[in-house]
Design an enzyme around this catalytic site. Structure first.
Site, mmCIF file in Angstrom:
data_model
loop_
_atom_site.group_PDB
_atom_site.id
_atom_site.type_symbol
_atom_site.label_atom_id
_atom_site.label_comp_id
_atom_site.label_asym_id
_atom_site.label_seq_id
_atom_site.Cartn_x
_atom_site.Cartn_y
_atom_site.Cartn_z
ATOM 1 N N GLU A 37 0.242 -1.255 16.080
ATOM 2 C CA GLU A 37 -0.761 -0.338 15.500
ATOM 3 C C GLU A 37 -1.578 0.174 16.946
ATOM 4 O O GLU A 37 -1.998 1.315 17.417
ATOM 5 C CB GLU A 37 -1.836 -0.901 14.437
ATOM 6 C CG GLU A 37 -2.206 0.563 14.375
ATOM 7 C CD GLU A 37 -3.029 -0.115 12.831
ATOM 8 O OE1 GLU A 37 -2.581 -0.612 12.047
ATOM 9 O OE2 GLU A 37 -4.435 0.678 12.652
ATOM 10 N N CYS A 49 1.216 -1.070 -0.246
ATOM 11 C CA CYS A 49 0.012 -0.017 -0.109
ATOM 12 C C CYS A 49 0.893 1.206 -0.182
ATOM 13 O O CYS A 49 2.422 1.356 0.575
ATOM 14 C CB CYS A 49 -0.952 -0.162 0.702
ATOM 15 S SG CYS A 49 0.077 0.262 2.978
ATOM 16 N N SER A 104 2.374 -5.695 3.422
ATOM 17 C CA SER A 104 3.328 -5.147 2.745
ATOM 18 C C SER A 104 4.417 -6.220 2.045
ATOM 19 O O SER A 104 5.275 -6.481 2.400
ATOM 20 C CB SER A 104 3.666 -5.579 4.632
ATOM 21 O OG SER A 104 2.867 -6.493 5.422
ATOM 22 N N HIS A 134 -1.032 -5.677 18.864
ATOM 23 C CA HIS A 134 -0.296 -5.342 17.403
ATOM 24 C C HIS A 134 -0.547 -3.515 17.656
ATOM 25 O O HIS A 134 -0.247 -2.752 18.476
ATOM 26 C CB HIS A 134 -1.816 -5.471 16.541
ATOM 27 C CG HIS A 134 -1.092 -5.000 15.179
ATOM 28 N ND1 HIS A 134 -0.441 -4.020 14.659
ATOM 29 C CD2 HIS A 134 -0.901 -5.653 14.007
ATOM 30 C CE1 HIS A 134 -0.416 -4.118 13.398
ATOM 31 N NE2 HIS A 134 -0.273 -5.338 13.069
ATOM 32 N N ASN A 178 -2.794 -8.313 8.105
ATOM 33 C CA ASN A 178 -3.490 -7.929 7.081
ATOM 34 C C ASN A 178 -3.263 -9.129 5.747
ATOM 35 O O ASN A 178 -4.731 -9.779 5.134
ATOM 36 C CB ASN A 178 -3.605 -6.988 5.931
ATOM 37 C CG ASN A 178 -2.031 -6.610 5.945
ATOM 38 O OD1 ASN A 178 -1.856 -6.752 4.152
ATOM 39 N ND2 ASN A 178 -1.190 -6.106 6.005
ATOM 40 N N THR A 233 -6.508 -0.378 11.400
ATOM 41 C CA THR A 233 -6.859 -0.351 9.956
ATOM 42 C C THR A 233 -6.937 -0.909 9.206
ATOM 43 O O THR A 233 -7.405 -1.206 8.347
ATOM 44 C CB THR A 233 -5.849 0.682 9.772
ATOM 45 O OG1 THR A 233 -4.757 -0.233 9.885
ATOM 46 C CG2 THR A 233 -5.592 2.548 9.852
ATOM 47 N N HIS A 262 2.735 2.003 11.459
ATOM 48 C CA HIS A 262 2.239 1.413 12.319
ATOM 49 C C HIS A 262 1.283 2.840 13.917
ATOM 50 O O HIS A 262 0.384 2.963 14.136
ATOM 51 C CB HIS A 262 2.274 0.536 13.202
ATOM 52 C CG HIS A 262 2.794 -0.356 12.586
ATOM 53 N ND1 HIS A 262 4.129 -1.098 12.078
ATOM 54 C CD2 HIS A 262 2.161 -1.919 11.220
ATOM 55 C CE1 HIS A 262 4.192 -2.122 11.210
ATOM 56 N NE2 HIS A 262 2.451 -2.357 10.753
HETATM 57 S S1 SF4 Z 1 -2.391 -0.692 5.676
HETATM 58 FE FE1 SF4 Z 1 -1.117 0.580 7.859
HETATM 59 S S2 SF4 Z 1 0.239 1.791 5.787
HETATM 60 FE FE2 SF4 Z 1 -0.622 1.020 4.403
HETATM 61 S S3 SF4 Z 1 -2.533 2.434 4.070
HETATM 62 FE FE3 SF4 Z 1 -3.815 0.732 5.586
HETATM 63 S S4 SF4 Z 1 -3.226 2.328 7.404
HETATM 64 FE FE4 SF4 Z 1 -1.583 2.676 6.020
#
Ligand code: SF4
Length: 298
Positions: free
Chosen positions: A123, A12, A260, A121, A218, A158, A71
């Site tokens: 974050e 991302c 990532s 985590h 994620n 997120t 994060h």
């Molecule tokens: S995954 Fe995390 S780093 Fe990537 S856009 Fe979403 S909030 Fe931002």
């Protein structure tokens, strides 16, 4: 065998920007990143190869400049780090800042903070590090065990799947019908795009390969989502983890990747399929059931 990439996959903008900032800074001065910039060992190894140090605590840093990861971090952690005389560079993703601000807004209006996410985590620790009282939930049981509050203010980590978040908010409303529950959706857009693209992909594929770090939240969520629509889902960190037998009798294979996962890792996996000789017509049934629902211990 047909290979399909998910419409949205891989790194991302938040992670790309954080890596770019680290590399740019390291060209000018020695740099320590506090915590794993991303939950992807390959990316971390590349950063170390450029001379960038990665430590978990400010006390371990032996460079003057340190970087906070995408994060994010709590104000308290930032203050403590600066109080050591360190120059703090923030690579916090703007969408993590949105989550912090949303939580602060809810608390400012008198809501008891509830975060839907993983308690440990980084974050979530960044979101809760300044708070005296809060709850973190990730399961229905945890929602059912919450103590009653007149007003609940809910945000999410997120990278949680939005369907799951909405379901827990619904349950919270049902559990405490007398309480006011206000929810601000802080699941980031790249996560939503990758999740919905994974659903679409898994519905039309015989096998799905999810590429990403073993500890990437994620990526793990993409695996779970894909498994809802496809019985044969494999989580790999690199092309080296792939096994030919996973793809016997598969006509269509889907590829997706966490936020990532670098582009090079995705390209290598795609290339691997071009080099294996598993023509669909020559495949047998012998491994059909055996490998279903396997989760590669990446
Ligand atoms: S995954 Fe995390 S780093 Fe990537 S856009 Fe979403 S909030 Fe931002």
């Amino acid at each position: 065998m047909k290979i399909i990439r998910a419409e949205h996959l891989g790194m991302c903008f938040g992670v790309r920007d954080a890596i770019a900032l680290a590399l740019e800074t390291a060209k000018q001065e020695p740099l320590t990143i506090l915590g794993d910039l991303v939950h992807n060992e390959i990316v971390l190894a590349e950063l170390r190869a450029k001379g960038i140090r990665i430590e978990q605590q400010p006390a371990e840093a032996n460079t003057r400049t340190v970087m906070i990861t995408a994060h994010g971090a709590s104000e308290r952690k930032l203050r403590e780090t600066r109080s050591r005389g360190l120059n703090v560079l923030e690579a916090t993703c703007p969408l993590v800042h949105v989550a912090h601000r949303s939580l602060a807004k809810l608390m400012g209006e008198g809501f008891h903070p509830v975060i839907i996410g993983q308690r440990d985590h980084v974050e979530v620790r960044g979101m809760t590090g300044d708070l005296a009282a809060f709850d973190v939930v990730l399961s229905e049981a945890e929602v059912m065990n919450l103590k009653v509050q007149p007003r609940f203010g809910v945000v999410s980590q997120t990278t949680q799947p939005i369907d799951k978040v909405r379901q827990l908010v619904r349950l919270l409303r049902e559990r405490f019908p007398q309480s006011e529950v206000r929810f601000i959706d802080t699941v980031c857009q790249p996560t939503k795009q990758r999740q919905s693209a994974a659903v679409e992909l898994a519905q039309k594929c015989d096998v799905v390969v999810v590429i990403g770090g073993a500890h990437s939240n994620n990526t793990q969520e993409l695996v779970k989502t894909s498994l809802r629509f496809c019985r044969r889902v494999y989580h790999v960190q690199t092309a080296a983890d792939l096994r030919e037998e996973w793809f016997h009798n598969a006509n269509t294979v889907g590829i997706t990747a966490g936020t990532s996962t670098p582009d090079a890792g995705i390209n290598e996996v795609e290339l691997w399929f071009k080099t294996i000789a598993v023509p669909a017509a020559a495949q047998t049934n012998r491994t059909k059931e055996k490998h279903e629902l396997a989760f590669h211990p990446a």
